[in-house]
Design an enzyme around this catalytic site. Structure first.
Site, PDB file in Angstrom:
ATOM      1  N   TYR A 142       0.825  -1.213   0.000  1.00  0.00           N
ATOM      2  CA  TYR A 142       0.000   0.000   0.000  1.00  0.00           C
ATOM      3  C   TYR A 142       0.859   1.263   0.000  1.00  0.00           C
ATOM      4  CZ  TYR A 142      -4.670  -1.953   0.592  1.00  0.00           C
ATOM      5  OH  TYR A 142      -5.870  -2.574   0.386  1.00  0.00           O
ATOM      6  N   LYS A 193       3.159 -15.413   1.960  1.00  0.00           N
ATOM      7  CA  LYS A 193       3.521 -16.218   0.783  1.00  0.00           C
ATOM      8  C   LYS A 193       5.032 -16.356   0.748  1.00  0.00           C
ATOM      9  CE  LYS A 193       1.653 -17.216  -2.802  1.00  0.00           C
ATOM     10  NZ  LYS A 193       1.312 -18.581  -3.313  1.00  0.00           N
ATOM     11  N   ASP A 254     -12.363  -9.249   3.467  1.00  0.00           N
ATOM     12  CA  ASP A 254     -13.586  -9.225   2.659  1.00  0.00           C
ATOM     13  C   ASP A 254     -14.152 -10.642   2.537  1.00  0.00           C
ATOM     14  OD1 ASP A 254     -13.511  -6.480   2.098  1.00  0.00           O
ATOM     15  OD2 ASP A 254     -14.049  -6.788  -0.006  1.00  0.00           O
TER      16      ASP A 254
HETATM   17  C1  IPM Z   1     -10.552  -1.464   3.192  1.00  0.00           C
HETATM   18  C2  IPM Z   1     -10.730  -0.798   1.853  1.00  0.00           C
HETATM   19  C3  IPM Z   1      -9.568   0.150   1.626  1.00  0.00           C
HETATM   20  C4  IPM Z   1      -8.319  -0.678   1.555  1.00  0.00           C
HETATM   21  C5  IPM Z   1      -9.720   1.059   0.395  1.00  0.00           C
HETATM   22  C6  IPM Z   1     -10.994   1.872   0.439  1.00  0.00           C
HETATM   23  C7  IPM Z   1      -8.527   1.962   0.221  1.00  0.00           C
HETATM   24  O1  IPM Z   1     -10.848  -1.747   0.860  1.00  0.00           O
HETATM   25  O2  IPM Z   1     -10.489  -0.752   4.202  1.00  0.00           O
HETATM   26  O3  IPM Z   1     -10.502  -2.688   3.231  1.00  0.00           O
HETATM   27  O4  IPM Z   1      -7.952  -1.219   0.485  1.00  0.00           O
HETATM   28  O5  IPM Z   1      -7.679  -0.803   2.579  1.00  0.00           O
HETATM   29 MG    MG Z   2     -10.960  -3.746   1.554  1.00  0.00          MG
END
Ligand code: IPM
Ligand code: MG
Length: 366
Positions: A142, A193, A254
């Site tokens: 990131y 990984k 997710d």
């Molecule tokens: C999360 C979201 C964020 C991320 C985005 C909105 C930048 O997907 O908080 O999981 O990728 O961290």
């Molecule tokens: Mg996310």
């Protein structure tokens, strides 16, 4: 009673609607003397870009740094698809995480019994599920540099993102995971990984060392991140705490959320290091996004944001008892059959955002 300052950043899309339900809870808590919380509101994401030309302004950052805790709704939406990359709504959220040094992202995936049938997995696989994903939040791909697209001049371009971790970043997130596991099921899965990535090799080495030196009483399992993704669908109840890097944590959280029935249910806490007074900088937000397709219609599920407020009470304001009661009220309204559209099932009572807030307040008062 200690009093606290809470900065509310509702953001975009459904953010303001769901945050409004938290404001009602704050008001109730203040009126009943359960808490003393002063709130201020400000802009983030596309809303901040429209006003200030930045996804989060310096003035807002200052307020966030001073506050005892920050709550964020959601950022983003198609309206801002064309804005420069460094001013896109998500950049506001990423700056908050980075500048407040919120390295530890706690994402519980809990399946409320009343919702076990809303999961895409079979009831017996998810009923009673209680996983804590501990995602590293200020490092990895990131934020690693270089991060760029170069024009190679021959009709080709080259895009580079950089995955980078240093020992201390892995040590501190591993400690958070082990500490949490001690209060839960005493099991940590560390996902990376190492079969392909040097950061995975270091991650494995550092987590192993911290475990050996400081937490040998906690059970540790190393798991490759792709296998972890598969196991989360095959048999999610084998997990207690999963600790992983920023990108794998984004994806795995997710995935885990869907096992619980709806992304609209899941809260998160992003915590910094403890200072000399034992206080941490913290930001609380639902895991879901801004859902622009349903924004402004009073149909969004406010539960993830309300549950994020409960985490704020527990981790930032030391009001664990009140947090328990709010979580209990959520479970109760689900048992009573109240459902927003995203978790609606046959024979249940469909309600909107405000009505769900009403029901949760009533359950708290009752
Ligand atoms: C999360 C979201 C964020 C991320 C985005 C909105 C930048 O997907 O908080 O999981 O990728 O961290
Ligand atoms: Mg996310």
């Amino acid at each position: 009673m200690a009093s606290f300052e809470l900065l509310l950043l509702p953001g975009d899309g459904i953010g303001p609607e769901v945050m409004a339900q938290v404001e009602r809870l704050v008001q109730w808590a203040n009126e009943t003397g359960e808490a003393e919380i002063a709130t201020a509101s400000d802009l983030v994401g596309g809303a901040a870009y429209d006003e200030h030309g930045e996804a989060v302004s310096d003035a807002t950052m200052e307020k966030a740094i001073k506050a005892d805790a920050v709550m964020l709704g959601a950022v983003g939406g198609p309206k801002w698809d064309g804005v420069p990359y460094d001013k896109r709504p998500e950049a506001g959220l990423l700056r908050l995480r980075k500048d407040l040094e919120l390295f530890a992202n706690l994402r519980p995936a809990i399946c409320y019994p009343a919702l076990a049938d809303a999961s895409s997995l079979k009831r017996e696989l998810v009923d009673g599920l209680d996983i804590m994903i501990v995602r590293e939040l200020t490092g990895g791909v990131y934020f690693g540099e270089p991060k760029e697209i170069t024009d190679l001049g021959n009709g080709q371009k080259r895009a580079v993102d950089t995955q980078v971790y240093e020992t201390y970043e892995i040590e501190r997130i591993a400690r958070v995971a082990f500490e949490l596991a001690k209060k839960r099921g005493n099991l940590v899965h560390s996902a990376e990984k190492r079969n392909v990535m040097k950061t995975g090799v270091l991650w494995h080495e550092v987590v192993t060392q911290i475990h050996k030196d400081e937490f040998s009483d906690v059970q540790l399992q190393h798991i490759l991140a792709d296998n972890c993704a598969m196991q989360l669908i095959r048999y999610p109840k084998q997990f207690d705490v999963i600790v992983t890097d920023n990108l794998f944590g984004d994806v795995l959280s997710d995935e885990a959320s869907m096992a619980t029935g709806s992304l609209g249910m899941l809260p998160s806490a992003s915590l910094g290091a403890e200072d000399e007074n034992g206080r941490r900088k913290a930001l609380y937000e639902p895991v879901h996004g801004s859902a622009p397709d349903i924004a402004g219609r009073d149909i969004a599920n406010p539960i993830a944001t309300i549950a994020s407020f409960a985490m704020c009470l527990r981790y930032s304001f030391d009001l664990g008892g009140l947090a328990d009661r709010i979580e209990g009220a959520i479970a109760k309204v689900l048992d009573q059959g109240y459902r927003t559209a995203d978790i609606m099932q046959d024979g249940k009572h469909e309600v909107g955002t405000t009505q769900m807030g009403d029901a949760i307040l009533a359950a708290l008062k009752g």
